[in-house]
Design an enzyme around this catalytic site. Sequence first.
Site, PDB file in Angstrom:
ATOM      1  N   CYS A  79     -24.954  42.503 -31.499  1.00 52.38           N
ATOM      2  CA  CYS A  79     -26.184  42.368 -32.267  1.00 52.38           C
ATOM      3  C   CYS A  79     -26.969  41.119 -31.824  1.00 52.38           C
ATOM      4  CB  CYS A  79     -25.882  42.358 -33.764  1.00 52.38           C
ATOM      5  SG  CYS A  79     -27.341  42.740 -34.773  1.00 52.38           S
ATOM      6  N   HIS A 170     -22.630  47.205 -34.556  1.00 49.70           N
ATOM      7  CA  HIS A 170     -21.454  46.427 -34.957  1.00 49.70           C
ATOM      8  C   HIS A 170     -20.191  47.279 -34.837  1.00 49.70           C
ATOM      9  CE1 HIS A 170     -23.439  42.806 -36.617  1.00 49.70           C
ATOM     10  NE2 HIS A 170     -24.446  43.649 -36.858  1.00 49.70           N
ATOM     11  N   GLU A 172     -17.207  46.307 -35.217  1.00 49.09           N
ATOM     12  CA  GLU A 172     -16.134  45.763 -36.053  1.00 49.09           C
ATOM     13  C   GLU A 172     -16.080  46.382 -37.444  1.00 49.09           C
ATOM     14  OE1 GLU A 172     -19.636  42.810 -36.476  1.00 49.09           O
ATOM     15  OE2 GLU A 172     -18.815  44.222 -35.007  1.00 49.09           O
TER      16      GLU A 172
END
Length: 512
Positions: A79, A170, A172
């Site tokens: 990002c 993202h 994660e």
Amino acid sequence: MTEKVVILDFGSQYTQLIARRIRELNIYSEIVPYHKVPPLTEEVKAVILSGSPFSVCDEQAPQVPIAEWVGHKPILGICYGAQLLAQHFGGVVERSEKREYGKAHLRGLQADPLFEAIDEGSQVWMSHGDSIIALPKSFELIASTDSIPVAAFRSAPGCFAQPVYGLQFHPEVAHSIDGLQLLYNFTMHIVGCAANWTPSSFVQQTIADLRTQIGSDKVLMGLSGGVDSTVAATLIHRAVGNQLTCIFVDNGLLRKHEYQQVLDSYQGMGLNVIGVDASQRFYQQLKGITDPEQKRKIIGRVFIEVFEEEARKVENVVWLGQGTIYPDVIESVSVHGPSVTIKSHHNVGGLPDKLRLKIVEPLRMLFKDEVRKVGHELHIPPAILGRHPFPGPGLAIRILGEVTPQHVHLLQEADAIFINGLREWGLYDEVWQAATILLPIYSVGVMGDERTYEQVVALRAVSSTDGMTAEWSRLPHEFLAWVSTEIINRVRGINRVVYDISTKPPATIEWE
């Protein structure tokens, strides 16, 4: 030498998640603020640049010396990190007309090790206000989405000695379905990490490090009965044996019979523990106090006084053991500076200085779930390892209003029925934390032919992974009916039971 992946924190709410996901792959990861980057020594295998609430288009946007790393370590920007890389190398990043937030699907996946075992259309999670409009000349597009042209890119082969990747999404977060696979591909296939960081290896390395650090010195440690202090003490004990002395203080605010039960467990584990019953001292100091923050400060102060008195009875101590874990460390060195909102009962500042002791913190680089895994590796009894989190001030902040021995007794009795009931019904391990709260109100009731005017308790049970967010637990109605009847019938002084169905946020887990 323990290999590691360094994660530069630009203030993203997801930074800790990146570290946790990397560690799930048995690869040690470490978060450092972007303005405190350590030397990229040999054990650093790769660098990940996190997201951020900042915009790269701002004049005050956080910057890092990217040029010093390129070619030396593989780099992954996520990002904000990806936008920073694109901007640094001459690409174009602009503010989007509207912030893109939510689910998206990868399109036009190019053949690349980063996307091994990931299919076209894989769902990812977007959260950004800027977009990469044009890539630098030395970079290649490897994925898009329906709404943004640049979702993932990489440095052109042969351009740098080590690859550079950027992701606009993202990986994660759980909403990125193949996010863990992508991080596996980056760390294993592209970086070449060995993935040998396990609870077993942590225990072996930590015990060896503690023996070197402590030597023949004596260590003192305060135990709470909780997971963190118990695992920390066990590691120190494994390293230096009876050089460790533990102090377990009964502040009179523990659960029913908990002081003796936990003390017996510790002694059964072979720990050298001194038990101190200071309950009357705490009650005396709390008399007339109703403000929650005052309660916390008083309990913290009295604990330090009691601990200090007991500590001075142990001669030639050099070290103070503490159960500090990684989120505490991250908070204290965060991008935004030390938090000023840490609850006062966590603050034992001054104790090491008063006692002139050095600090040893064997868990300071572990997350909570990792502490439990290490505890399993150490064969710590499930009765301790599986305990729900319990606040430092204990039942004092579950008694709304003044804390008195009578109120503590009332709450202990009701709480014991609730907690033991959860165990008997097979619900205890399904709940992250359960509590009984004594309310400072009275209600009218009828028992037999008599009218009663007694107190109310609220039951609280939540499901969570780390306590940052929590859902109220959907306990069976049959269980709630049973526990309500048991409390009202067996605890004289309580005639009404209610169940708290608030989520966090906006409510907190504890009432005070």
